[in-house]
Scaffold this motif. Structure first.
Motif, PDB file in Angstrom:
ATOM      1  N   CYS A 186      -2.302   7.227  -2.121  1.00 63.47           N
ATOM      2  CA  CYS A 186      -1.611   8.012  -3.144  1.00 63.47           C
ATOM      3  C   CYS A 186      -1.811   7.393  -4.523  1.00 63.47           C
ATOM      4  O   CYS A 186      -1.863   6.174  -4.684  1.00 63.47           O
ATOM      5  CB  CYS A 186      -0.123   8.079  -2.797  1.00 63.47           C
ATOM      6  SG  CYS A 186       0.880   8.934  -4.027  1.00 63.47           S
TER       7      CYS A 186
ATOM      8  N   ARG B 122     -11.175   7.837   7.315  1.00 65.67           N
ATOM      9  CA  ARG B 122     -10.946   8.471   8.599  1.00 65.67           C
ATOM     10  C   ARG B 122     -10.135   7.512   9.458  1.00 65.67           C
ATOM     11  O   ARG B 122     -10.547   6.376   9.702  1.00 65.67           O
ATOM     12  CB  ARG B 122     -12.267   8.805   9.276  1.00 65.67           C
ATOM     13  CG  ARG B 122     -12.136   9.439  10.647  1.00 65.67           C
ATOM     14  CD  ARG B 122     -11.549  10.846  10.571  1.00 65.67           C
ATOM     15  NE  ARG B 122     -12.394  11.762   9.821  1.00 65.67           N
ATOM     16  CZ  ARG B 122     -12.097  13.028   9.622  1.00 65.67           C
ATOM     17  NH1 ARG B 122     -10.950  13.514  10.097  1.00 65.67           N
ATOM     18  NH2 ARG B 122     -12.908  13.799   8.915  1.00 65.67           N
TER      19      ARG B 122
ATOM     20  N   LEU C 147      -8.129   7.359  -8.516  1.00 67.41           N
ATOM     21  CA  LEU C 147      -8.686   6.926  -7.245  1.00 67.41           C
ATOM     22  C   LEU C 147      -8.259   5.489  -6.973  1.00 67.41           C
ATOM     23  O   LEU C 147      -7.881   4.762  -7.891  1.00 67.41           O
ATOM     24  CB  LEU C 147     -10.216   7.035  -7.278  1.00 67.41           C
ATOM     25  CG  LEU C 147     -10.788   8.448  -7.467  1.00 67.41           C
ATOM     26  CD1 LEU C 147     -12.312   8.392  -7.532  1.00 67.41           C
ATOM     27  CD2 LEU C 147     -10.320   9.378  -6.362  1.00 67.41           C
TER      28      LEU C 147
ATOM     29  N   SER D 283      -7.551  12.256   8.271  1.00 69.78           N
ATOM     30  CA  SER D 283      -8.062  11.648   7.045  1.00 69.78           C
ATOM     31  C   SER D 283      -6.894  11.190   6.177  1.00 69.78           C
ATOM     32  O   SER D 283      -5.853  11.864   6.110  1.00 69.78           O
ATOM     33  CB  SER D 283      -8.929  12.648   6.282  1.00 69.78           C
ATOM     34  OG  SER D 283      -9.429  12.071   5.095  1.00 69.78           O
ATOM     35  N   TRP D 284      -7.074  10.050   5.522  1.00 70.57           N
ATOM     36  CA  TRP D 284      -6.018   9.498   4.657  1.00 70.57           C
ATOM     37  C   TRP D 284      -6.612   9.110   3.314  1.00 70.57           C
ATOM     38  O   TRP D 284      -7.669   8.486   3.240  1.00 70.57           O
ATOM     39  CB  TRP D 284      -5.391   8.271   5.315  1.00 70.57           C
ATOM     40  CG  TRP D 284      -4.424   7.533   4.437  1.00 70.57           C
ATOM     41  CD1 TRP D 284      -3.174   7.925   4.068  1.00 70.57           C
ATOM     42  CD2 TRP D 284      -4.631   6.246   3.829  1.00 70.57           C
ATOM     43  NE1 TRP D 284      -2.589   6.976   3.259  1.00 70.57           N
ATOM     44  CE2 TRP D 284      -3.454   5.927   3.104  1.00 70.57           C
ATOM     45  CE3 TRP D 284      -5.682   5.327   3.821  1.00 70.57           C
ATOM     46  CZ2 TRP D 284      -3.316   4.739   2.374  1.00 70.57           C
ATOM     47  CZ3 TRP D 284      -5.557   4.145   3.106  1.00 70.57           C
ATOM     48  CH2 TRP D 284      -4.381   3.863   2.397  1.00 70.57           C
ATOM     49  N   THR D 285      -5.918   9.508   2.251  1.00 65.78           N
ATOM     50  CA  THR D 285      -6.287   9.124   0.892  1.00 65.78           C
ATOM     51  C   THR D 285      -5.115   8.391   0.264  1.00 65.78           C
ATOM     52  O   THR D 285      -3.997   8.932   0.245  1.00 65.78           O
ATOM     53  CB  THR D 285      -6.630  10.356   0.038  1.00 65.78           C
ATOM     54  OG1 THR D 285      -7.726  11.051   0.647  1.00 65.78           O
ATOM     55  CG2 THR D 285      -7.006   9.954  -1.373  1.00 65.78           C
TER      56      THR D 285
ATOM     57  N   THR E  10     -13.129   3.938  -7.904  1.00 67.19           N
ATOM     58  CA  THR E  10     -13.590   3.035  -6.848  1.00 67.19           C
ATOM     59  C   THR E  10     -14.858   2.294  -7.240  1.00 67.19           C
ATOM     60  O   THR E  10     -15.426   1.562  -6.433  1.00 67.19           O
ATOM     61  CB  THR E  10     -13.851   3.814  -5.552  1.00 67.19           C
ATOM     62  OG1 THR E  10     -14.950   4.709  -5.753  1.00 67.19           O
ATOM     63  CG2 THR E  10     -12.619   4.604  -5.116  1.00 67.19           C
TER      64      THR E  10
ATOM     65  N   ALA F 159     -12.921   6.419  -1.200  1.00 65.68           N
ATOM     66  CA  ALA F 159     -11.634   6.848  -1.746  1.00 65.68           C
ATOM     67  C   ALA F 159     -10.765   7.500  -0.678  1.00 65.68           C
ATOM     68  O   ALA F 159      -9.562   7.635  -0.855  1.00 65.68           O
ATOM     69  CB  ALA F 159     -11.844   7.826  -2.895  1.00 65.68           C
ATOM     70  N   SER F 160     -11.371   7.909   0.439  1.00 68.39           N
ATOM     71  CA  SER F 160     -10.642   8.495   1.566  1.00 68.39           C
ATOM     72  C   SER F 160     -11.148   7.847   2.847  1.00 68.39           C
ATOM     73  O   SER F 160     -12.290   7.366   2.906  1.00 68.39           O
ATOM     74  CB  SER F 160     -10.846  10.011   1.633  1.00 68.39           C
ATOM     75  OG  SER F 160     -10.297  10.648   0.491  1.00 68.39           O
TER      76      SER F 160
END
Length: 438
Positions: A248, A238, A254, A244-246, A208, A235-236
């Motif tokens: 794929c 809210r 990242l 929480s979402w990261t 990132t 990188a993640s």
């Protein structure tokens, strides 16, 4: 070309393609998007010869263009474009190649070769022998920036390498780390109007990070840089429902940035985090980044599948994504207008479209519309899975009196001997402005 890491399974893509093929084709129709047939289409005037990313083609893969205007003779303006391991290509306005500059070789056997990813321009840089325009390139293979002076009438081609041979890696500490490939990737250049100092912003592959580098002219006339600061984008994320979402990616990857552009009028950097959306932040990398738009896939659960080497959806879409961009967000460029208005233009690679956002910060970079570049004939195709774009709203002689848009085409057709190919497509900017004004 960036491989889309977050997307739908091949079976769903095939289903969508079958549905699209059942719809009658008309010159003014756009390809279907999640919102339907709303986007206008424009057609190209010219395209470059195909580039082939294989041994027969010199491992050349079209990626990112920049448009250089010859102020004394605009019809002799140039397009400078990256071809990854194939180095740089320089084209005239008829899309004919006039120079090919090879990427540097690996420093030693087994090391990574040069790999030119993105290109941008700096104008009027003061060199010991006078002011000059420079083409600046992110060398992903060597984790460095490279600089080429532009001399339109130079015998042998307009680009001359003026890179400081002592330029250090941007992100890596040694050659072993360079060989791992987490190196300089996206690129944007800008000049601070208040100080006259020039800068480059480089993003990092599979990271990132975005680095700010001041461009430095050495006493001998070569050009290098010094690190100023680095910004790490999230990188993640809210989500509104509290989860929480990261995004794929392959293990250890990242969500990276590639497409970037700086608006010189207000000093803002626009950066496309490929699987997330478009960020706005001060170009000196101070202050808090603002996410001005999100990709449609934002928040969608997905998991990396080793067998297919793809990210596959692993849950329902929670509905937090945007409406105008499909991952990856790719080439960003600035479409300025004489009255000071204009647009930030972004390549929505996932649905083969281009999105336009208002430059005005007071309008919070509101989405203003979009378009597609579609085939003009069987031999002159449009742009699919576009990696890079450049636009110049200025007269360029008889060929492009209304200005020029150049976009990368990730799927040059028709194919030759079954080989995958890429190229660069030239579009009359006047046709684009007419399309988005209708």
């Amino acid at each position: 070309m960036t491989v889309r890491r977050s997307g739908w399974p091949a079976s769903l893509l095939l289903c969508a393609a079958l549905v699209a093929s059942a719809v009658p084709a008309h010159a003014d129709d756009a390809r279907p998007s999640p919102e339907g047939f709303g986007l206008p289409s424009v057609t190209p005037r010219a395209e470059t010869a195909a580039l082939f990313d294989d041994e027969r083609g010199g491992h050349a893969d079209a990626d990112d263009p920049a448009i250089w205007r010859d102020d004394t003779s605009p019809g002799r303006s140039l397009v400078v474009a990256t071809a990854k391991e194939g180095g740089l290509r320089v084209y005239d306005l008829a899309a004919r190649r006039i120079q090919s500059v090879p990427a540097p070789p690996p420093p030693a056997s087994g090391d990574a070769p040069g790999r030119f990813n993105n290109v941008d321009l700096l104008h009027g840089v003061r060199l010991p022998n006078g002011r000059a325009d420079l083409a600046v390139v992110s060398d992903r293979g060597h984790d460095r920036l490279r600089f080429y002076r532009i001399d339109r009438d130079r015998p042998g081609g307009p680009l001359v390498d003026v890179t400081d041979p002592a330029a250090a890696p941007i992100f890596s500490v040694d050659q072993e780390e360079i060989n791992e490939g987490r190196t300089a990737y996206g690129l944007a250049t800008w000049t601070d109007r208040s100080t006259g100092r020039s800068y480059a912003l480089a993003s990092r592959n599979d990271s990132t990070a975005v680095a700010l580098l001041e461009v430095v002219v050495r006493p001998g006339g070569t050009v290098g840089y010094r690190a100023v600061r680095t910004l790490e984008l999230p990188a993640s994320f809210r989500l509104p429902d509290g989860t929480s979402w990261t995004p794929c990616g392959e293990p250890g990857e990242l969500p990276q940035v590639e497409g970037m552009v700086v608006d010189p009028a207000n000093g803002m950097l626009y950066a496309g985090q490929e699987d997330v959306g478009i960020w706005r932040v001060r170009s000196d990398l101070t202050g808090a980044p603002v996410l001005i738009d999100r990709v449609r896939e934002y928040g969608v659960p997905a998991a990396y599948d080793e067998e297919s080497d793809e990210c596959l959806p692993s849950g329902a879409d929670p509905g937090f994504g945007g409406e105008h961009l499909s991952a990856d967000v790719e080439g960003l460029t600035l479409l300025t207008e004489p009255d000071g208005d204009g647009y930030v233009l972004a390549s929505s690679q996932g649905d083969d479209s281009f999105a336009l956002y208002d430059r005005e910060l007071g309008d919070d970079n509101e989405y203003e519309g979009g378009f597609r570049v579609t085939a003009a004939s069987r031999r002159l195709d449009g742009s699919e899975e576009c990696d890079g774009a450049a636009v110049l709203n200025a007269p360029l002689g008889a060929a492009y009196p209304n200005g020029l848009l150049v976009v990368q085409d990730g799927h040059e057709t028709p194919v030759e001997d079954g080989r995958e190919a890429t190229d660069f497509t030239f579009v009359d900017l006047g046709e684009v402005l007419d399309a988005i004004d209708d």
